[in-house]
Scaffold this motif. Structure first.
Motif, PDB file in Angstrom:
ATOM      1  N   ARG A   1       8.750 -61.588 -82.279  1.00 44.72           N
ATOM      2  CA  ARG A   1       9.251 -62.291 -82.801  1.00 44.72           C
ATOM      3  C   ARG A   1      10.430 -61.793 -82.991  1.00 44.72           C
ATOM      4  NH1 ARG A   1       5.650 -64.430 -79.778  1.00 44.72           N
ATOM      5  NH2 ARG A   1       7.039 -63.497 -77.901  1.00 44.72           N
ATOM      6  N   GLN A   2      11.790 -62.526 -82.369  1.00 45.80           N
ATOM      7  CA  GLN A   2      13.130 -62.015 -82.643  1.00 45.80           C
ATOM      8  C   GLN A   2      13.234 -63.252 -83.930  1.00 45.80           C
ATOM      9  OE1 GLN A   2      14.812 -58.972 -81.977  1.00 45.80           O
ATOM     10  NE2 GLN A   2      12.883 -58.415 -80.833  1.00 45.80           N
ATOM     11  N   LEU A   3      13.157 -64.177 -83.840  1.00 43.26           N
ATOM     12  CA  LEU A   3      13.459 -65.441 -84.825  1.00 43.26           C
ATOM     13  C   LEU A   3      15.190 -65.365 -84.753  1.00 43.26           C
ATOM     14  CD1 LEU A   3      10.070 -66.329 -85.803  1.00 43.26           C
ATOM     15  CD2 LEU A   3      11.286 -66.906 -84.848  1.00 43.26           C
ATOM     16  N   PRO A   4      16.441 -65.333 -84.702  1.00 43.93           N
ATOM     17  CA  PRO A   4      17.009 -64.330 -85.233  1.00 43.93           C
ATOM     18  C   PRO A   4      18.056 -65.582 -85.973  1.00 43.93           C
ATOM     19  CG  PRO A   4      17.518 -65.439 -83.026  1.00 43.93           C
ATOM     20  CD  PRO A   4      16.517 -65.318 -82.993  1.00 43.93           C
ATOM     21  N   TRP A   5      17.725 -66.530 -85.740  1.00 43.29           N
ATOM     22  CA  TRP A   5      18.141 -68.476 -86.774  1.00 43.29           C
ATOM     23  C   TRP A   5      17.369 -68.053 -88.503  1.00 43.29           C
ATOM     24  CZ3 TRP A   5      13.829 -71.503 -88.894  1.00 43.29           C
ATOM     25  CH2 TRP A   5      12.113 -71.362 -88.520  1.00 43.29           C
ATOM     26  N   LEU A   6      16.497 -67.098 -88.154  1.00 42.34           N
ATOM     27  CA  LEU A   6      16.088 -66.100 -90.139  1.00 42.34           C
ATOM     28  C   LEU A   6      16.802 -64.764 -90.288  1.00 42.34           C
ATOM     29  CD1 LEU A   6      11.784 -67.302 -89.707  1.00 42.34           C
ATOM     30  CD2 LEU A   6      13.980 -68.215 -90.847  1.00 42.34           C
ATOM     31  N   LEU A   7      17.090 -64.992 -90.791  1.00 41.82           N
ATOM     32  CA  LEU A   7      18.164 -63.723 -91.517  1.00 41.82           C
ATOM     33  C   LEU A   7      17.584 -63.034 -92.324  1.00 41.82           C
ATOM     34  CD1 LEU A   7      21.755 -65.514 -91.777  1.00 41.82           C
ATOM     35  CD2 LEU A   7      21.479 -64.582 -90.445  1.00 41.82           C
ATOM     36  N   ALA A   8      17.494 -61.550 -92.136  1.00 40.39           N
ATOM     37  CA  ALA A   8      16.789 -61.190 -93.391  1.00 40.39           C
ATOM     38  C   ALA A   8      17.333 -61.220 -95.036  1.00 40.39           C
ATOM     39  CB  ALA A   8      17.850 -59.395 -92.825  1.00 40.39           C
ATOM     40  N   GLY A   9      15.526 -61.769 -95.310  1.00 43.56           N
ATOM     41  CA  GLY A   9      16.019 -62.334 -96.763  1.00 43.56           C
ATOM     42  C   GLY A   9      14.920 -63.378 -96.294  1.00 43.56           C
ATOM     43  N   HIS A  10      15.552 -63.995 -96.070  1.00 44.62           N
ATOM     44  CA  HIS A  10      15.243 -65.442 -95.803  1.00 44.62           C
ATOM     45  C   HIS A  10      13.599 -65.870 -96.212  1.00 44.62           C
ATOM     46  CE1 HIS A  10      14.695 -69.670 -94.449  1.00 44.62           C
ATOM     47  NE2 HIS A  10      15.778 -69.798 -93.660  1.00 44.62           N
ATOM     48  N   PRO A  11      13.377 -67.092 -96.674  1.00 47.55           N
ATOM     49  CA  PRO A  11      11.868 -66.905 -97.433  1.00 47.55           C
ATOM     50  C   PRO A  11      11.176 -67.333 -96.077  1.00 47.55           C
ATOM     51  CG  PRO A  11      13.433 -69.279 -98.149  1.00 47.55           C
ATOM     52  CD  PRO A  11      14.205 -67.931 -97.836  1.00 47.55           C
ATOM     53  N   LEU A  12      11.752 -67.755 -95.428  1.00 44.82           N
ATOM     54  CA  LEU A  12      10.697 -68.100 -94.157  1.00 44.82           C
ATOM     55  C   LEU A  12      10.412 -66.433 -93.513  1.00 44.82           C
ATOM     56  CD1 LEU A  12      11.039 -71.624 -93.074  1.00 44.82           C
ATOM     57  CD2 LEU A  12       9.046 -70.683 -94.126  1.00 44.82           C
ATOM     58  N   ARG A  13      10.735 -65.674 -93.328  1.00 46.10           N
ATOM     59  CA  ARG A  13      10.858 -64.251 -92.618  1.00 46.10           C
ATOM     60  C   ARG A  13       9.604 -63.426 -92.994  1.00 46.10           C
ATOM     61  NH1 ARG A  13      14.004 -62.448 -88.101  1.00 46.10           N
ATOM     62  NH2 ARG A  13      13.721 -61.617 -87.253  1.00 46.10           N
ATOM     63  N   ARG A  14       8.506 -64.413 -92.605  1.00 44.73           N
ATOM     64  CA  ARG A  14       6.815 -63.209 -92.658  1.00 44.73           C
ATOM     65  C   ARG A  14       6.139 -63.976 -91.229  1.00 44.73           C
ATOM     66  NH1 ARG A  14       3.538 -66.595 -95.587  1.00 44.73           N
ATOM     67  NH2 ARG A  14       4.102 -67.877 -96.594  1.00 44.73           N
ATOM     68  N   ASP A  15       5.055 -63.891 -91.792  1.00 52.74           N
ATOM     69  CA  ASP A  15       4.291 -64.183 -90.429  1.00 52.74           C
ATOM     70  C   ASP A  15       3.724 -65.185 -90.905  1.00 52.74           C
ATOM     71  OD1 ASP A  15       4.758 -61.639 -89.027  1.00 52.74           O
ATOM     72  OD2 ASP A  15       3.356 -60.548 -89.532  1.00 52.74           O
ATOM     73  N   PHE A  16       3.843 -66.448 -90.156  1.00 51.65           N
ATOM     74  CA  PHE A  16       2.567 -67.344 -90.246  1.00 51.65           C
ATOM     75  C   PHE A  16       1.584 -67.993 -88.820  1.00 51.65           C
ATOM     76  CE2 PHE A  16       6.900 -68.444 -92.795  1.00 51.65           C
ATOM     77  CZ  PHE A  16       5.885 -68.925 -94.574  1.00 51.65           C
ATOM     78  N   SER A  17       1.014 -67.331 -89.179  1.00 49.49           N
ATOM     79  CA  SER A  17      -0.324 -68.424 -88.830  1.00 49.49           C
ATOM     80  C   SER A  17      -1.472 -69.640 -88.886  1.00 49.49           C
ATOM     81  CB  SER A  17      -1.461 -67.139 -88.647  1.00 49.49           C
ATOM     82  OG  SER A  17      -1.938 -67.356 -90.159  1.00 49.49           O
ATOM     83  N   LEU A  18      -2.075 -69.849 -87.262  1.00 56.13           N
ATOM     84  CA  LEU A  18      -3.092 -70.657 -88.104  1.00 56.13           C
ATOM     85  C   LEU A  18      -4.569 -70.775 -89.580  1.00 56.13           C
ATOM     86  CD1 LEU A  18      -4.012 -71.470 -84.266  1.00 56.13           C
ATOM     87  CD2 LEU A  18      -2.615 -72.418 -85.858  1.00 56.13           C
ATOM     88  N   PRO A  19      -4.447 -69.957 -89.317  1.00 55.92           N
ATOM     89  CA  PRO A  19      -5.111 -69.429 -91.165  1.00 55.92           C
ATOM     90  C   PRO A  19      -4.610 -69.772 -92.111  1.00 55.92           C
ATOM     91  CG  PRO A  19      -5.952 -67.836 -89.581  1.00 55.92           C
ATOM     92  CD  PRO A  19      -4.858 -68.371 -88.387  1.00 55.92           C
ATOM     93  N   ASP A  20      -2.986 -69.583 -91.958  1.00 53.02           N
ATOM     94  CA  ASP A  20      -2.009 -69.872 -93.039  1.00 53.02           C
ATOM     95  C   ASP A  20      -1.777 -70.993 -93.470  1.00 53.02           C
ATOM     96  OD1 ASP A  20      -1.364 -67.333 -93.886  1.00 53.02           O
ATOM     97  OD2 ASP A  20      -0.020 -67.486 -91.976  1.00 53.02           O
ATOM     98  N   LEU A  21      -1.941 -71.786 -92.160  1.00 53.56           N
ATOM     99  CA  LEU A  21      -1.864 -73.491 -91.593  1.00 53.56           C
ATOM    100  C   LEU A  21      -3.702 -74.078 -91.965  1.00 53.56           C
ATOM    101  CD1 LEU A  21      -0.985 -76.226 -91.063  1.00 53.56           C
ATOM    102  CD2 LEU A  21      -1.644 -75.808 -88.195  1.00 53.56           C
ATOM    103  N   THR A  22      -4.475 -73.196 -92.128  1.00 56.64           N
ATOM    104  CA  THR A  22      -5.772 -74.039 -92.379  1.00 56.64           C
ATOM    105  C   THR A  22      -5.941 -73.884 -94.068  1.00 56.64           C
ATOM    106  OG1 THR A  22      -6.517 -73.379 -90.384  1.00 56.64           O
ATOM    107  CG2 THR A  22      -8.164 -73.485 -92.636  1.00 56.64           C
TER     108      THR A  22
END
Length: 274
Positions: free
Chosen positions: A34-55
């Motif tokens: 994913r590109q996700l341009p709304w998440l700039l470099a250094g943004h705390p959410l700029r990492r992977d999030f998966s269904l196991p993470d949601l679990t």
């Protein structure tokens, strides 16, 4: 000896929402895809999030979930649909398709809705652009809901869209992204409430002060009724302000008990899986 009621530990947050809540607004993403341009470099959410993470964020139990687009990329829709096809708790996908162009929709899939945010989420006229209206009508004809990601000044335009395409099931995400119970938000919500084909999602609210959120929820319930309101945690975006469990707990405590069945399951099922 069993605990007395006064000494029992508090129930988990999910229990407050009833026996089987449905989270109608969850995102997952893999930054390798994913590109996700709304998440700039250094943004705390700029990492992977998966269904196991949601679990893991849900006390070890994957909740019934509607996955919602985070990227304006048709390939994301394919990835989300693949997750839905192999995960029984994923009840549907709200994917990105360009509503300004001819829709090429996958057949026999778990696609339940489309979200195509306007470039300017404050522009009411963007919602009644003829090409956009044609796309919404095509999505409605295909049996799909349409999620709307807007700001309060654009809500009047959404009300006009609801009137122009009365067969469309429109879902206002994040309560219309208000900063509080402002005049433009109230005016727009009153106009939207007059259109019976609009539902409202209690999502994207983790950052709001409890007093403001309480008033926003009260106004929304008064205008729309619980049968046109649904809950979404907006995980993982909610984690910028609170945990998912806290978002569920706070919303639950601000809702009348009589609204829980609709808000935490019934409305989402009727809207996305009619």
């Amino acid at each position: 000896m069993t605990d007395s009621p006064d000494n029992r530990p508090p129930p988990p947050a999910d229990a407050l929402a009833g026996p089987d809540p449905l989270d109608a607004h969850v995102h997952v993403w893999d930054l390798a895809r994913r590109q996700l341009p709304w998440l700039l470099a250094g943004h705390p959410l700029r990492r992977d999030f998966s269904l196991p993470d949601l679990t893991e964020a849900s006390d070890g139990r994957l909740p019934d979930t509607i996955l919602v687009q985070a990227d304006a990329d048709p390939l994301e829709v394919t990835d989300l649909l693949d997750l839905a096809a192999t995960t029984s708790s994923v009840l549907g996908v709200v994917g990105w398709f360009d509503l300004h162009s001819d829709l090429q929709l996958p057949a026999d899939s778990n696609l339940v809705g489309i979200r195509c945010p306007p470039a300017d989420q404050t522009d009411p006229d963007a919602l009644t652009d003829p090409a956009f209206v044609r796309g919404v009508r095509a999505a409605a004809d295909a049996g799909l809901a349409i999620d709307l990601l807007l700001r309060p000044p654009a809500l009047i335009g959404a009300a006009r869209l609801a009137t122009a395409v009365p067969d469309a099931r429109l879902v206002l995400d994040h309560l219309g992204n208000p900063s509080g119970p402002t005049a433009d938000w109230s005016t727009g919500m009153k106009a939207l409430a007059e259109a019976p084909n609009v539902t409202v999602k209690l999502s994207g609210t983790a950052h709001l002060p409890s007093g403001d959120l309480a008033e926003l929820i009260a106004v929304t319930l008064d205008l729309f009724g619980s049968d046109r309101v649904m809950f979404g945690s907006d995980w993982p975006v909610c984690t910028l302000s609170s945990s998912r469990a806290e978002a569920i707990r706070r919303t639950t405590e601000l809702l009348p008990a009589a609204a829980h069945n609709d808000v935490f399951r019934g409305t989402a099922e009727r809207t996305y899986r009619p």
